[in-house]
Design a protein around this motif. Sequence first.
Motif, short mmCIF file in Angstrom:
data_model
loop_
_atom_site.label_atom_id
_atom_site.label_comp_id
_atom_site.label_asym_id
_atom_site.label_seq_id
_atom_site.Cartn_x
_atom_site.Cartn_y
_atom_site.Cartn_z
N ARG A 177 0.67 -1.44 0.09
CA ARG A 177 0.34 0.16 -0.12
C ARG A 177 0.49 1.23 0.02
NH1 ARG A 177 -2.50 0.99 4.15
NH2 ARG A 177 -3.83 2.76 2.78
N LEU A 178 0.35 2.18 -0.44
CA LEU A 178 1.45 4.18 -0.47
C LEU A 178 1.23 4.48 0.98
CD1 LEU A 178 2.78 5.73 -2.87
CD2 LEU A 178 0.13 6.69 -3.03
N ALA A 179 2.23 4.49 0.86
CA ALA A 179 2.16 5.39 1.85
C ALA A 179 2.69 6.85 2.31
CB ALA A 179 3.72 4.47 3.17
N LEU A 180 3.69 7.03 1.60
CA LEU A 180 3.92 8.85 1.25
C LEU A 180 4.33 8.34 0.02
CD1 LEU A 180 5.55 10.76 2.50
CD2 LEU A 180 7.95 9.44 1.79
N LEU A 181 3.48 10.30 -0.63
CA LEU A 181 4.00 11.21 -1.49
C LEU A 181 5.12 11.73 -1.69
CD1 LEU A 181 0.63 11.58 -2.95
CD2 LEU A 181 2.24 9.82 -4.13
N GLN A 182 6.01 11.78 -1.56
CA GLN A 182 7.01 12.91 -1.88
C GLN A 182 7.64 13.53 -2.84
OE1 GLN A 182 8.72 13.14 1.47
NE2 GLN A 182 9.98 14.16 0.96
N TYR A 183 7.36 14.58 -2.80
CA TYR A 183 7.36 15.39 -4.25
C TYR A 183 8.75 15.57 -4.17
CZ TYR A 183 2.71 15.40 -5.38
OH TYR A 183 0.96 15.46 -5.41
N THR A 184 9.63 15.27 -5.90
CA THR A 184 10.32 15.98 -5.94
C THR A 184 10.12 17.02 -7.71
OG1 THR A 184 12.29 14.85 -7.16
CG2 THR A 184 10.15 13.66 -7.61
N GLY A 185 11.37 16.71 -8.12
CA GLY A 185 11.13 17.88 -9.86
C GLY A 185 11.70 17.23 -10.47
N GLY A 186 11.82 17.51 -12.27
CA GLY A 186 11.64 17.42 -13.42
C GLY A 186 12.97 17.78 -13.99
N THR A 187 13.23 17.34 -14.81
CA THR A 187 13.92 18.45 -16.16
C THR A 187 12.96 19.16 -16.81
OG1 THR A 187 12.86 17.06 -17.64
CG2 THR A 187 15.79 17.11 -16.71
N THR A 188 11.70 19.36 -16.48
CA THR A 188 10.35 20.06 -16.83
C THR A 188 10.16 20.52 -16.42
OG1 THR A 188 8.53 17.91 -16.47
CG2 THR A 188 9.38 17.82 -18.46
N GLY A 189 10.21 20.70 -14.95
CA GLY A 189 10.00 21.29 -13.75
C GLY A 189 9.15 21.36 -13.10
N VAL A 190 7.58 20.42 -13.50
CA VAL A 190 6.62 19.78 -12.34
C VAL A 190 7.08 19.00 -11.43
CG1 VAL A 190 4.37 18.64 -12.66
CG2 VAL A 190 5.54 20.61 -15.38
N SER A 191 6.87 19.09 -10.47
CA SER A 191 6.88 18.56 -9.42
C SER A 191 5.98 17.23 -9.07
CB SER A 191 6.59 19.62 -8.10
OG SER A 191 6.50 18.93 -6.95
#
Length: 541
Positions: A187-201
């Motif tokens: 089961r999903l426990a955490l959504l940890q946001y990161t970035g990308g080369t497009t700048g979209v987190s």
Amino acid sequence: MATSNQGYIASELARNDFQNTYDLLVRACASHPERMAFSCGDSHLSFAELARQADALARYLRHGLGLQPGDRLALQLPNSLQYPIATFAALQAGLVLVNTNPQYTAAEARHQFRDSGARAILVLDRLLPLVRAVQADTAIEHILLTSVDDMENPRYDGDEPGTQRFMQALRIGAELPPVEPVAGLERLALLQYTGGTTGVSKGAMLSHYNLLANIIQTLELFGKPGLLEPATDVRIAPLPLYHIMAFATNCLGSVGMGLHTVLIRDGRNLDEIIEAMLRHPFTLLTGINTLFVGLMNHPRFGEVDFSHLKWVTAGGAALNDEVARRWKQLTGAPIREGFGLTETSPVVTTSTSISPHRDGYIGLPLIETELRTVDDDGHDVAPEQPGELWVRGPQVMQGYWQRPEDSAQALTADGWLKTGDIAVLDAEGFVKIVDRKKDMILVSGFNVYPNEIEDTVMCHPGVRECVAIGVPDARKGEAVKLYVSLKDTALDAEALIAHCRQFLTGYKVPSFVEVLDDLPKSSVGKLLRRELRDRARAEVG
């Protein structure tokens, strides 16, 4: 390069009957309930007290607010005792945590809240205006408010409509029916946001299995004789818990290891860190390069007793060799660097004071972690030759939240994560990061993505073109430099920086701006970011 003992993680999960990351706290309470778990300022929590308060909040979240397993709960807090309480409450209740930087602007917070679909948020009360400003564009229904000093001076009554005070939620929850921990390692426990080369987190999907596997991997390393003495070890923890390294290491990992962790509310406040070091006989410290530089330059650094310090763990940004040398000279304790990513829960490689170590390298991979370095076609390169680092192991994320195309680009069909980092592997498995394939800039341990900055700058009507790059910085690791060509020649650097401050978190704002008549381009008109980056780095040596 593959580690040995395949199957170790599965056997440890079965041996300890782990069903949920919350079981880390259950296990700690079973063996040392009265041991100190967390301190922050003048407040403290034993493991038993942490479990009691987390249980009360879990009851409130489920029965008081009606949240269901799988619903997302955002946390937008500085370091505080409320953070581990809310973390283990959410894990017990089967909710999905969404760690959110309290320094975010409204635009940044809106994207993360909307993308995650968070139904509830626990937020510092002074940030309520920001939440109110974006709430209509999100799924947030419930707002819990807390103060920095709630544990010392609790507030139960609030005058903000549509909100509930954190301390009152604990009081109400204690009287509600019990909540059984929701089982299911996948089961999903955490959504940890990161970035990308497009700048979209993007939200990296980390399951209970991912997080527990990474804790077990580090426990296997740190549990070796002569390293940790959990009954007496004290860890100073200045890094913010909304950052994946601190969250996994100083929150989940500390509970898993049974350590007493001293949370620093503001890791930029060196006076607060020094005071904590003077107050607590600490044996462990986690930090980043900029923190070590600041501490060593603090006028009271010489008053700190380092005689019990075993070693320091560095991560989140590259460690400068001279900083490590000077720290060892002044304190007698080594700094051991680790490497990880949001997408790997996060630790991939690390070492301890008695582990094999090679200067300039970031340690050996954790148990059951496989590493490869490959060329642009995905073929393995020879040892000591640079290539893109790929990682496979039980800590690798499930993918990016609601972004199947991005997930397919990052993960191969057989489970390899393409890190985007250029590295070399030696014959013994030691890893050295050479460069980043992506254009990401690392400022004080935080990912900064050039396209996000460029999109913000291009919103200014006086700008024609721009390129953001990272340049070496002795204090921050890297700083943002902006190259611009202008439509409005009266526009100056100060005005551009002021424009950026309206829309970007402080660490993303450019430190340097250089105006050029024209920016270099390829024959097809593509802006040559690398040419500007090489030029800027040559100028600073």
